[in-house]
Write a protein that holds these residues in place. Sequence first.
Motif, short mmCIF file in Angstrom:
data_model
loop_
_atom_site.label_atom_id
_atom_site.label_comp_id
_atom_site.label_asym_id
_atom_site.label_seq_id
_atom_site.Cartn_x
_atom_site.Cartn_y
_atom_site.Cartn_z
N THR A 50 0.84 -1.18 0.00
CA THR A 50 0.00 0.00 0.00
C THR A 50 0.88 1.24 0.00
O THR A 50 2.10 1.15 0.14
N THR A 86 -2.71 0.90 -5.94
CA THR A 86 -3.45 0.71 -4.69
C THR A 86 -4.19 1.97 -4.26
O THR A 86 -4.98 1.94 -3.34
N THR A 140 -7.44 -2.83 -2.96
CA THR A 140 -7.20 -1.41 -2.70
C THR A 140 -8.07 -0.87 -1.58
O THR A 140 -7.87 0.23 -1.10
N LEU A 167 -4.85 0.81 5.55
CA LEU A 167 -3.40 0.89 5.60
C LEU A 167 -2.90 0.15 6.83
O LEU A 167 -3.58 0.07 7.84
#
Lengths: 425, 444
Positions: free
Chosen positions: A100, A140, B4, B8
């Motif tokens: 990411t 991403t 996606t 995070l």
Amino acid sequence: MAQFSATVYQNEFLPEGGTDVHAIVSVTCSGAGSVSAAAPGQAGEVIVVDTSGSMQWQGVQAAQYAAAAALDQIPDGVWFAVVAGDHQARLAYPTGNAVTMAQMNPQARMSAKHALRNLYPDGGTAMGSWLLAAAQLFDTVPGLAKRHVILLTDGKNEHETPDQLTRAIETVRGRFQCDCRGLGSEWSVAEVRRISEALLGSVDLIRSWEAMPQEFAEMMQQSMARGVADAALRVWAPQGAEILFVRQVAPSLEDLTARRQEINPLTGSYPTGAWGDETRDYHVAVRLPAKSVGAEQLASRVQLVVGEDVVAQALVKAKWSNDTMLTAQISPEVAHYTGQTELATAIQEGLRARSIGDDATATAKLGRAAQLAKEGGNAEALEHLDKVVDIEDAATGTVRLKRNVDKLDEMALDTASTKTARVRK
Amino acid sequence: MTDTTAPLAPPPALTCPKCGTGLADAGLATCPECGVELGAGPPPPLPTPLSEDGAPPPIPAPGSGDRPDMPVLGGIPAGTPAATTAAPAPADLPVEKCPQCGGTIDTDGYCTQCGASRPDPRHHVEEAPTAWAAGVCDRGIHHAGNEDAMALWAEGEAAGRAALVVCDGVTTAQRSAEASEAAADAAVGVLRGARSTGVGVAAARDAALGARLDAAADAASGAVAEVTETLVAQGMSGDSLPSCTFVAAVVEESVVAVGTVGDSRAYWFPDEGEARLLTTDDSLAQERIKEGADRAEAEKAADAHTITRWIGVDAPDHTPDKTVLEVDAPGWLLLCTDGLWNYASSPDELGTQVRSALEAGGGIPLGGATELVRWATEQGGRDNITAVLARLGAGAPEPVAPQAHPAQQSPVEATEAAAAEPRPAEAATTETTTTETTTTTEEA
């Protein structure tokens, strides 16, 4: 709001039977704004540092400082990641196992600098996989308008075949811009230039470790100052005409001809990447069917397009005349940049000849280069040439090859060959 | 392909890079323990690479192991090809067609297909204020612009009253196209309002008509002076100030008064009888003819077209030379610039052309003028061409079936053909066929 303007420099008069129209189109952007001011959340930066074994501890340490200096230039809100490159590509930041990117803030900046401590020299060099890694990271984050990579290498691409690198380049082409830097003298300018040219970036030499942090900071500053995320040059030529070439000729030389994407049979689009407040000059050459004396027509529309909006347009014209006073003149701008283009070719061919021991060709080519650099007022090229050849008379192109040349000077001349001097007005 | 939408990775536990104290708040600017600045500047110094005995730490062999702290990236992700959006739909504007290729003229003034420029309306002008008088003014081939101008006014069904003015802008002077147009318009403005014909006797009538022509020339001169003033105001006045020639005809039924300054001409071609040149050029050629030189020779000289009188602020005198013609039989009055008479100067030669032009043009003034311009273009079109025809001494001309041309070209094609291959003067006159068709004219 960014403002673009386009100015055309040409001699529009063609002699009877004349077919080729040359023009320099100068495009200027002002008020581009910065990435942080516009939409930082739509910008992404990936820093790729070479951590192959050849970097050694000092090299990696310098790369850590350089990457940290670059991180300091990334404004809050911008998405970023740090990749350690050897024969594989590894995600150094964001840490953890998720592939990411992170959005910059003071905490992330500090964490990223911490993560740089995990880099150590090991393994080989596979730049293609580094590029693919950058593309994977950008994917991403949906909605990124501006994607930019800083790539550092210190060696040749030994762990991939040239074909593998080509495939990687073609896979990522158009997905991000990439500025490349080579550290020391063990990398190949031609190889890295393939990457930078395809990915609308620059290539340059970093002579020593000490120079790295400043170079990285400057590259990142420049990228962050490009507030117009993406633009394209659009070139129209009339039915029956042929576009001979489209080149960027200032500030650096880039042949755009092969990058044409067809908009319609008469119009091609040539990606230019992001824009800051700057001027870029383009040389457009169009071949028309000859018309009778007195006829007049449009030879090309040259437009700058942001998104689908035409933000600037220049008209290149053709008028056939039997007045040689008019037709014999060559536009000074066209002449200047034609010389600068020949200069780049002469330097690159001269260096190639020199490397294979063809001293006669090398002397002739580098002599011609010295002559063109002098004529075109390209002081930087002359300075670099002066370290590779003894220039006896630049005006006539008389040079002698130096016996002992620092490899770094030779590489500096190579990377500088495509930086053009602006036309003196 | 990475998911996606995955959050995070949580930031790792933070420690002060200098003293190692755990940091509760990552946003801290300085370490609460040792005071070192956080979050900016160079990274903390690396742990020394040297081992205790001074030897460098062992470097793992390439590819010797994973680094669990740095996930390996790789694999070719699914491409995200840049979507090529279709060009924006053209705005709902009236589409202007290109006369060259039928493409669309862009707002930048050029065809989007072939690059031809939008035709300047001045390049080809046709005027037919009445059934018995009309004119065509055309750029020709070799000149980039049209510096000829005409202004026509007429009333009455047949050979009534008319004011016809033709001006030829001097090529070597600045803004001559503007000057000639302003001069012609101003002159007709004066002539159409004047009705005085004197008190009956011919001398008085001639004087009255002459006074009209003088006033018209004054107005033309004033208009050119205005163009010159704007030029001076813009600081662009050079050596050669705007100037033009002048030929005007006042038609009062059976009487025609013609006035001229420069080398534009008026001819009279009666249906029966001798053709006449009504005007005398103010040119170097004419001066030589006066001194005894052969007309054909004099008109071929390099400076033959240098005019000795003109309309302009630097003109010493712009009083027109005047001629009055009493029309006692049907015929054609022609006003023209040198772009036409260059190819047939003598009244007989030009009369032949006028007759064939009228035949080809359907017997009406506009058709005849169009054909005369076409003919001059075919002769090379080296200058701008203006031809104004008026039918006098008879009823309004009856249109007859026009005779067709050998090649049914549009004027543009004719222009290009002529430019590519100028034909000799005599060739054109013999080339007529009888195919039934109407002539094509470029829309003004």
